[in-house]
Scaffold this motif. Structure first.
Motif, PDB file in Angstrom:
ATOM      1  N   LEU A  70     -25.841  21.364  16.694  1.00 34.82           N
ATOM      2  CA  LEU A  70     -24.545  22.022  16.871  1.00 34.82           C
ATOM      3  C   LEU A  70     -23.411  21.223  16.237  1.00 34.82           C
ATOM      4  O   LEU A  70     -22.427  21.801  15.754  1.00 34.82           O
ATOM      5  CB  LEU A  70     -24.258  22.232  18.365  1.00 34.82           C
ATOM      6  N   ALA A  71     -23.552  19.888  16.219  1.00 31.83           N
ATOM      7  CA  ALA A  71     -22.502  19.046  15.638  1.00 31.83           C
ATOM      8  C   ALA A  71     -22.532  19.064  14.121  1.00 31.83           C
ATOM      9  O   ALA A  71     -21.489  18.910  13.464  1.00 31.83           O
ATOM     10  CB  ALA A  71     -22.652  17.612  16.144  1.00 31.83           C
ATOM     11  N   ARG A  72     -23.719  19.269  13.551  1.00 30.87           N
ATOM     12  CA  ARG A  72     -23.840  19.185  12.088  1.00 30.87           C
ATOM     13  C   ARG A  72     -23.678  20.522  11.385  1.00 30.87           C
ATOM     14  O   ARG A  72     -23.477  20.564  10.167  1.00 30.87           O
ATOM     15  CB  ARG A  72     -25.188  18.526  11.725  1.00 30.87           C
ATOM     16  N   GLY A 337     -36.114  29.150  28.368  1.00 33.19           N
ATOM     17  CA  GLY A 337     -37.323  28.379  28.146  1.00 33.19           C
ATOM     18  C   GLY A 337     -37.841  28.587  26.739  1.00 33.19           C
ATOM     19  O   GLY A 337     -37.193  29.194  25.889  1.00 33.19           O
ATOM     20  N   GLY A 338     -39.037  28.064  26.476  1.00 34.47           N
ATOM     21  CA  GLY A 338     -39.624  28.191  25.146  1.00 34.47           C
ATOM     22  C   GLY A 338     -40.315  26.919  24.721  1.00 34.47           C
ATOM     23  O   GLY A 338     -40.753  26.121  25.567  1.00 34.47           O
ATOM     24  N   VAL A 339     -40.405  26.710  23.416  1.00 32.64           N
ATOM     25  CA  VAL A 339     -41.069  25.511  22.907  1.00 32.64           C
ATOM     26  C   VAL A 339     -40.334  24.283  23.425  1.00 32.64           C
ATOM     27  O   VAL A 339     -39.116  24.160  23.282  1.00 32.64           O
ATOM     28  CB  VAL A 339     -41.095  25.516  21.365  1.00 32.64           C
ATOM     29  N   ASP A 340     -41.068  23.396  24.044  1.00 27.74           N
ATOM     30  CA  ASP A 340     -40.501  22.222  24.709  1.00 27.74           C
ATOM     31  C   ASP A 340     -39.771  21.332  23.706  1.00 27.74           C
ATOM     32  O   ASP A 340     -40.353  20.909  22.698  1.00 27.74           O
ATOM     33  CB  ASP A 340     -41.618  21.441  25.397  1.00 27.74           C
ATOM     34  N   THR A 341     -38.504  21.040  23.985  1.00 28.94           N
ATOM     35  CA  THR A 341     -37.720  20.211  23.068  1.00 28.94           C
ATOM     36  C   THR A 341     -38.262  18.785  22.969  1.00 28.94           C
ATOM     37  O   THR A 341     -38.014  18.100  21.972  1.00 28.94           O
ATOM     38  CB  THR A 341     -36.247  20.153  23.508  1.00 28.94           C
ATOM     39  N   ALA A 342     -39.032  18.359  23.966  1.00 24.26           N
ATOM     40  CA  ALA A 342     -39.609  17.012  23.917  1.00 24.26           C
ATOM     41  C   ALA A 342     -40.583  16.875  22.747  1.00 24.26           C
ATOM     42  O   ALA A 342     -40.876  15.761  22.295  1.00 24.26           O
ATOM     43  CB  ALA A 342     -40.320  16.693  25.228  1.00 24.26           C
ATOM     44  N   ALA A 343     -41.077  18.021  22.244  1.00 21.63           N
ATOM     45  CA  ALA A 343     -42.048  17.998  21.145  1.00 21.63           C
ATOM     46  C   ALA A 343     -41.389  18.098  19.778  1.00 21.63           C
ATOM     47  O   ALA A 343     -42.075  18.044  18.751  1.00 21.63           O
ATOM     48  CB  ALA A 343     -43.036  19.152  21.320  1.00 21.63           C
ATOM     49  N   LEU A 344     -40.053  18.249  19.748  1.00 22.37           N
ATOM     50  CA  LEU A 344     -39.343  18.484  18.490  1.00 22.37           C
ATOM     51  C   LEU A 344     -38.300  17.405  18.215  1.00 22.37           C
ATOM     52  O   LEU A 344     -37.752  16.798  19.138  1.00 22.37           O
ATOM     53  CB  LEU A 344     -38.636  19.849  18.530  1.00 22.37           C
ATOM     54  N   SER A 345     -38.004  17.211  16.947  1.00 21.69           N
ATOM     55  CA  SER A 345     -36.904  16.327  16.545  1.00 21.69           C
ATOM     56  C   SER A 345     -35.599  17.094  16.671  1.00 21.69           C
ATOM     57  O   SER A 345     -35.468  18.195  16.120  1.00 21.69           O
ATOM     58  CB  SER A 345     -37.093  15.873  15.097  1.00 21.69           C
ATOM     59  N   SER A 346     -34.626  16.548  17.379  1.00 18.52           N
ATOM     60  CA  SER A 346     -33.338  17.230  17.528  1.00 18.52           C
ATOM     61  C   SER A 346     -32.563  17.244  16.216  1.00 18.52           C
ATOM     62  O   SER A 346     -31.685  18.088  16.023  1.00 18.52           O
ATOM     63  CB  SER A 346     -32.504  16.556  18.614  1.00 18.52           C
ATOM     64  N   ARG A 347     -32.887  16.357  15.287  1.00 19.93           N
ATOM     65  CA  ARG A 347     -32.185  16.304  13.997  1.00 19.93           C
ATOM     66  C   ARG A 347     -32.716  17.359  13.034  1.00 19.93           C
ATOM     67  O   ARG A 347     -31.946  18.021  12.335  1.00 19.93           O
ATOM     68  CB  ARG A 347     -32.353  14.915  13.365  1.00 19.93           C
ATOM     69  N   TRP A 379     -27.819  29.797  13.952  1.00 21.95           N
ATOM     70  CA  TRP A 379     -27.305  29.266  12.676  1.00 21.95           C
ATOM     71  C   TRP A 379     -27.500  27.748  12.602  1.00 21.95           C
ATOM     72  O   TRP A 379     -27.942  27.214  11.580  1.00 21.95           O
ATOM     73  CB  TRP A 379     -25.822  29.574  12.498  1.00 21.95           C
ATOM     74  N   SER A 380     -27.147  27.051  13.678  1.00 20.03           N
ATOM     75  CA  SER A 380     -27.168  25.576  13.669  1.00 20.03           C
ATOM     76  C   SER A 380     -28.586  25.024  13.579  1.00 20.03           C
ATOM     77  O   SER A 380     -28.857  24.102  12.806  1.00 20.03           O
ATOM     78  CB  SER A 380     -26.468  25.035  14.924  1.00 20.03           C
ATOM     79  N   SER A 381     -29.498  25.583  14.390  1.00 19.48           N
ATOM     80  CA  SER A 381     -30.884  25.077  14.362  1.00 19.48           C
ATOM     81  C   SER A 381     -31.550  25.422  13.031  1.00 19.48           C
ATOM     82  O   SER A 381     -32.331  24.623  12.500  1.00 19.48           O
ATOM     83  CB  SER A 381     -31.678  25.654  15.543  1.00 19.48           C
ATOM     84  N   ALA A 382     -31.217  26.591  12.474  1.00 21.60           N
ATOM     85  CA  ALA A 382     -31.765  26.974  11.165  1.00 21.60           C
ATOM     86  C   ALA A 382     -31.305  26.019  10.079  1.00 21.60           C
ATOM     87  O   ALA A 382     -32.098  25.627   9.209  1.00 21.60           O
ATOM     88  CB  ALA A 382     -31.343  28.403  10.828  1.00 21.60           C
ATOM     89  N   MET A 383     -30.040  25.636  10.111  1.00 22.97           N
ATOM     90  CA  MET A 383     -29.518  24.720   9.101  1.00 22.97           C
ATOM     91  C   MET A 383     -30.124  23.325   9.247  1.00 22.97           C
ATOM     92  O   MET A 383     -30.364  22.630   8.252  1.00 22.97           O
ATOM     93  CB  MET A 383     -28.000  24.656   9.201  1.00 22.97           C
ATOM     94  N   ALA A 384     -30.390  22.920  10.493  1.00 19.54           N
ATOM     95  CA  ALA A 384     -31.025  21.612  10.702  1.00 19.54           C
ATOM     96  C   ALA A 384     -32.396  21.579  10.036  1.00 19.54           C
ATOM     97  O   ALA A 384     -32.755  20.611   9.336  1.00 19.54           O
ATOM     98  CB  ALA A 384     -31.157  21.331  12.207  1.00 19.54           C
ATOM     99  N   ALA A 385     -33.173  22.650  10.220  1.00 23.11           N
ATOM    100  CA  ALA A 385     -34.499  22.706   9.596  1.00 23.11           C
ATOM    101  C   ALA A 385     -34.394  22.846   8.076  1.00 23.11           C
ATOM    102  O   ALA A 385     -35.100  22.159   7.318  1.00 23.11           O
ATOM    103  CB  ALA A 385     -35.283  23.886  10.173  1.00 23.11           C
ATOM    104  N   ALA A 386     -33.498  23.711   7.601  1.00 21.49           N
ATOM    105  CA  ALA A 386     -33.365  23.952   6.161  1.00 21.49           C
ATOM    106  C   ALA A 386     -32.960  22.696   5.420  1.00 21.49           C
ATOM    107  O   ALA A 386     -33.497  22.388   4.332  1.00 21.49           O
ATOM    108  CB  ALA A 386     -32.345  25.063   5.920  1.00 21.49           C
ATOM    109  N   ARG A 387     -32.034  21.954   5.975  1.00 22.00           N
ATOM    110  CA  ARG A 387     -31.586  20.729   5.330  1.00 22.00           C
ATOM    111  C   ARG A 387     -32.708  19.691   5.274  1.00 22.00           C
ATOM    112  O   ARG A 387     -32.850  18.958   4.302  1.00 22.00           O
ATOM    113  CB  ARG A 387     -30.374  20.164   6.068  1.00 22.00           C
ATOM    114  N   ASP A 388     -33.519  19.652   6.324  1.00 18.21           N
ATOM    115  CA  ASP A 388     -34.639  18.717   6.338  1.00 18.21           C
ATOM    116  C   ASP A 388     -35.665  19.106   5.282  1.00 18.21           C
ATOM    117  O   ASP A 388     -36.201  18.253   4.567  1.00 18.21           O
ATOM    118  CB  ASP A 388     -35.273  18.683   7.722  1.00 18.21           C
TER     119      ASP A 388
END
Length: 391
Positions: A70-72, A337-347, A379-388
């Motif tokens: 959300l910040a990026r 709920g959904g896919v556990d955030t502990a399994a994902l990189s927040s960046r 939008w924010s989570s999509a951009m995090a993945a796209a940039r990576d």
């Protein structure tokens, strides 16, 4: 077919990611058209973000997870994108932003961006048999444009949650997560009306009033709507995300008014008036009639002592109800709920254990408030993945 990135789901998150990931991108969706949830949202005007978007407006087992994405890529970034594409917009209450003309403007913007990026879109197409391969991922595709095996270096799951199955929602994202041994938290309907088995509000269906609705210790001041099945309206939808089955909710019908002082003043000046007549100055008349059938509201104001008035006001401001349930995924705007955030990189939104596997949008255990927050998360989570992916 070999691609750099395969994206499962052509909703808000999937299209946003496809437009920015770079390389050869394939987007797959079983729907007839992309962005169907965008199209129907906001009464057809798409509440595409919120001026007050902040991590505190999101629910997750890890309340800090959403902060990075959300910040990026902020609401201001998306507003700038909308303006760059010449889409007129306006603000409604509580920072909610809507298209002036149609939600189709946002869908068209996304499609143009995907076309410019060279992303391929395959609709009415199903994907199955996901597996890891030495070069990334493989899965089977079946559709009018292509049927066969797909090999992708990156796999992005943007297929949403279970809400509104008539729009094609399924639990595919969770099936893919489990296939790759990623944990999935308990899911339930969010931003959804409450139901009562006894139909207790059928006689005042359609009545709306400002209220404060509290569930799970969190309160929302917005409109409350009585329905044939129970309770709805923005305040109820918001509170539903914090409610657990069997728990009470509390309704304050006079959150902005010192109604006790008002009634005492009216008693002094107009003591011969019926109490119900005076209450109808503050609440809808049909609601007052309903309350009168539940409570003893007979008599003139002059007949009501301070103690009796205080007891009435306490009831109006602390109306405890126990919903029988909710309308479920059928009408829920989101899935909690959904896919556990502990399994994902927040960046990056990438799996910590399966390189190249990303989960974005509603599929993840991050759920926003009503009012554009969930689109901003898309939008924010999509951009995090796209940039990576784009490096």
């Amino acid at each position: 077919m070999k691609v750099d990135t395969a994206i499962i789901g052509a909703g808000a998150a999937g299209m946003m990611c496809a437009a920015h990931a770079g390389g050869r991108v394939l987007v797959v969706d079983h729907a007839r058209a992309p962005g169907e949830k965008i199209r129907i949202s906001g009464g057809g005007r798409c509440n595409f973000t919120n001026l007050h978007c902040d991590p505190s407006a999101f629910l997750s087992q890890n309340p800090h997870f959403a902060k990075s994405a959300l910040a990026r890529y902020t609401q201001w970034d998306f507003i700038a994108l909308v303006e760059a594409h010449g889409i007129p917009w306006h603000e409604k209450t509580l920072g909610q932003l809507f298209c002036d003309t149609s939600a189709k403007d946002i869908v068209a913007m996304m499609r143009r961006m995907m076309q410019v990026a060279g992303a391929e879109l395959h609709l009415q197409t199903t994907a199955s048999q996901f597996a890891k391969s030495p070069k990334g991922f493989t899965f089977d595709l079946q559709g009018p444009d292509y049927t066969g095996k797909i090999t992708a270096r990156n796999l992005v799951v943007a297929s949403g949650g279970k809400s509104i199955p008539k729009m094609g929602a399924t639990g595919l994202a969770y099936e893919i997560a489990r296939r790759f041994d990623l944990p999935v938290t308990e899911t339930r309907a969010g931003l959804v009306p409450f139901t009562f088995a006894d139909g207790r509000f059928a006689e005042i269906s359609g009545v709306a009033t400002p209220a404060r609705v509290t569930a799970g210790g969190t309160s929302f001041d917005e409109a409350l709507l009585f329905t044939h099945r129970g309770l709805s309206g923005p305040a109820v939808l918001q509170a539903s995300s914090y409610w657990k089955e069997g728990e009470d909710i509390t309704i304050n019908l006079c959150p902005e008014t010192n109604i006790l002082d008002e009634l005492k003043a009216r008693r002094q000046a107009r003591g011969r008036k019926n109490l119900t007549t005076e209450l109808a100055q503050h609440l809808p008349a049909r609601l007052v009639e309903h309350l009168a059938s539940q409570l003893d509201l007979s008599g003139n104001l002059a007949d009501w002592s301070d103690t009796r008035l205080q007891n009435l006001v306490t009831h109006l401001q602390n109306w405890h109800l126990t919903p029988g349930g909710t309308e479920g995924y059928r009408t829920a705007e989101v899935t909690l709920g959904g896919v556990d955030t502990a399994a994902l990189s927040s960046r990056s939104m990438m799996s910590k254990t399966v390189p190249g596997l990303y989960f974005i949008g509603e599929a993840v255990d991050v759920t926003g408030w009503l009012g554009g927050y969930n689109f901003q998360w898309a939008w924010s989570s999509a951009m995090a993945a796209a940039r990576d992916i784009a490096g």
